[in-house]
Write a protein that holds these residues in place. Structure first.
Motif, PDB file in Angstrom:
ATOM      1  N   SER A 133     -19.298  -6.499 -32.569  1.00 49.01           N
ATOM      2  CA  SER A 133     -18.492  -7.295 -31.648  1.00 49.01           C
ATOM      3  C   SER A 133     -17.287  -6.442 -31.259  1.00 49.01           C
ATOM      4  O   SER A 133     -16.645  -5.839 -32.113  1.00 49.01           O
ATOM      5  CB  SER A 133     -18.010  -8.589 -32.309  1.00 49.01           C
ATOM      6  N   ASP A 160     -19.352 -11.810 -26.588  1.00 52.70           N
ATOM      7  CA  ASP A 160     -18.252 -10.863 -26.420  1.00 52.70           C
ATOM      8  C   ASP A 160     -17.656 -10.932 -25.020  1.00 52.70           C
ATOM      9  O   ASP A 160     -18.346 -11.156 -24.031  1.00 52.70           O
ATOM     10  CB  ASP A 160     -18.732  -9.436 -26.667  1.00 52.70           C
ATOM     11  N   THR A 163     -15.823  -6.261 -23.207  1.00 55.32           N
ATOM     12  CA  THR A 163     -16.418  -5.268 -24.079  1.00 55.32           C
ATOM     13  C   THR A 163     -16.796  -4.024 -23.285  1.00 55.32           C
ATOM     14  O   THR A 163     -17.382  -4.117 -22.205  1.00 55.32           O
ATOM     15  CB  THR A 163     -17.671  -5.829 -24.767  1.00 55.32           C
ATOM     16  N   GLY A 188     -23.165  -9.852 -23.301  1.00 53.13           N
ATOM     17  CA  GLY A 188     -21.760 -10.213 -23.236  1.00 53.13           C
ATOM     18  C   GLY A 188     -21.497 -11.130 -22.068  1.00 53.13           C
ATOM     19  O   GLY A 188     -22.427 -11.662 -21.455  1.00 53.13           O
ATOM     20  N   THR A 193     -18.035  -7.055 -19.157  1.00 56.18           N
ATOM     21  CA  THR A 193     -18.682  -6.086 -20.035  1.00 56.18           C
ATOM     22  C   THR A 193     -19.137  -4.877 -19.238  1.00 56.18           C
ATOM     23  O   THR A 193     -19.507  -4.981 -18.061  1.00 56.18           O
ATOM     24  CB  THR A 193     -19.892  -6.701 -20.757  1.00 56.18           C
TER      25      THR A 193
END
Length: 323
Positions: A133, A160, A163, A188, A193
């Motif tokens: 994570s 997430d 990220t 994510g 992301t």
């Protein structure tokens, strides 16, 4: 020294480090065969952790942590940097990093979860070799002969946000998921992301579908990678599955001998089933779209298009995003 920990053994010394909130750096100088599950570090830890292997008789100084097929290894609540370590024969998860991860010269080999074919995928234990994570960078590492029921070898948390992840100069070979699974799973939250997989090799991985890479949401770049002899035994995406993305770039990659039960997507399956308008998404293939690629698009929720229904660039301006 924490109570109940015998620091005369390699497992005890690892446990002692994990339980000591003041210790942030550990240098391994010996291999460790786990005799019990390692303790989880205190949630009160706030500073990053660094663990480095320096075993003098091993290639690159790598130290081996062997789970004997019975024990998991590390669970970290903070950012962790690991270098020169081989994780061998862990059960379930070898490393879980919940605060971000940097890995160099790592090996994940023969980490396995016993397969029970009488259990449905929804009831099967969740399995992974390296679960992350947060932001991560992994380089010069090998993931080989890991296996499980429904599993990935390297994966991120689907929940997430913000990220950023980079995988470079890594090898994923002969990993097996009996049901749904893949070597690398990158997920994510959309628009937050970004992932890049570069200069890496995916060879001989097997799963029911998506045997090599599954990436969804955000921006995805796959650059100068080789996909050979990966197999989807039951469904689609013999090598790569890309879905619900914003920007996807596949640049200078080689595909050969990948197979899927649905053979028209043995190399690549691109799915953009979403309510987001097509003009907000694009795919770039540089210099050419790989053979055995299938597209599945449904933007309005009421039809499937037989051809790409989102902007595609082949060898054009979209390739500028590739590194």
């Amino acid at each position: 020294m924490p109570r109940g920990v015998d620091i005369r053994t390699p497992t005890g010394r690892l446990a002692s480090f994990l339980l000591d909130e003041k210790c942030t750096k550990l240098t391994l100088t010996e291999n460790a065969v786990l005799t019990k599950v390692l303790p989880h570090p205190s949630l009160l830890r706030t500073k990053p952790i660094t663990i480095t292997g320096k075993c003098p008789r091993s290639p690159g100084g790598r130290c081996v942590i062997d789970g004997q097929g019975k024990f998991t290894a590390f669970v970290f609540p903070v950012h962790v940097t690991m270098e020169n370590i081989e994780f061998r024969r862990a059960a379930l998860t070898a490393v879980k990093a919940d605060g971000g991860f940097v890995g160099r010269n790592l090996v994940f080999a023969r980490n396995r979860r016993p397969v029970n074919f009488d259990v449905s995928p929804n009831d099967a234990p969740y399995t992974a070799r390296l679960c992350i994570s947060g932001n991560f960078t992994i380089s010069d590492s090998t993931f080989s002969e890991n296996a499980g029921y429904s599993a990935f070898v390297l994966g991120t948390s689907e929940g997430d946000t913000f990220t950023r992840g980079v995988i470079s100069k890594c090898t994923f070979s002969k990993n097996v998921a009996a049901r749904i699974g893949d070597a690398v799973s990158l997920g994510g939250e959309r628009s937050k992301t970004s992932y890049c997989v570069a200069d890496s090799t995916f060879m001989g991985n097997t799963a029911a579908q998506r045997a090599a890479i599954d990436a969804s949401n955000g921006q995805v770049q796959i650059v100068r990678c080789t996909f050979k002899n990966n197999k989807a035994t039951e469904f689609f995406a013999g090598a790569v599955l890309i879905e619900k993305y914003e920007k996807f770039s596949l640049c200078n990659c080689q595909f050969s001998e990948n197979t899927a039960k649905e053979s028209n997507n043995s190399n690549l399956f691109v799915s953009q089933v979403t309510t987001i308008p097509a003009q907000l998404c694009y795919a770039a293939f540089c210099p050419a779209q790989p053979p055995l690629t299938e597209f599945n698009c449904n933007f309005n929720g009421d039809r499937d298009e037989p051809f790409p229904c989102f902007p595609i660039t082949i060898g054009g301006p979209g390739c500028a995003v590739c590194r």
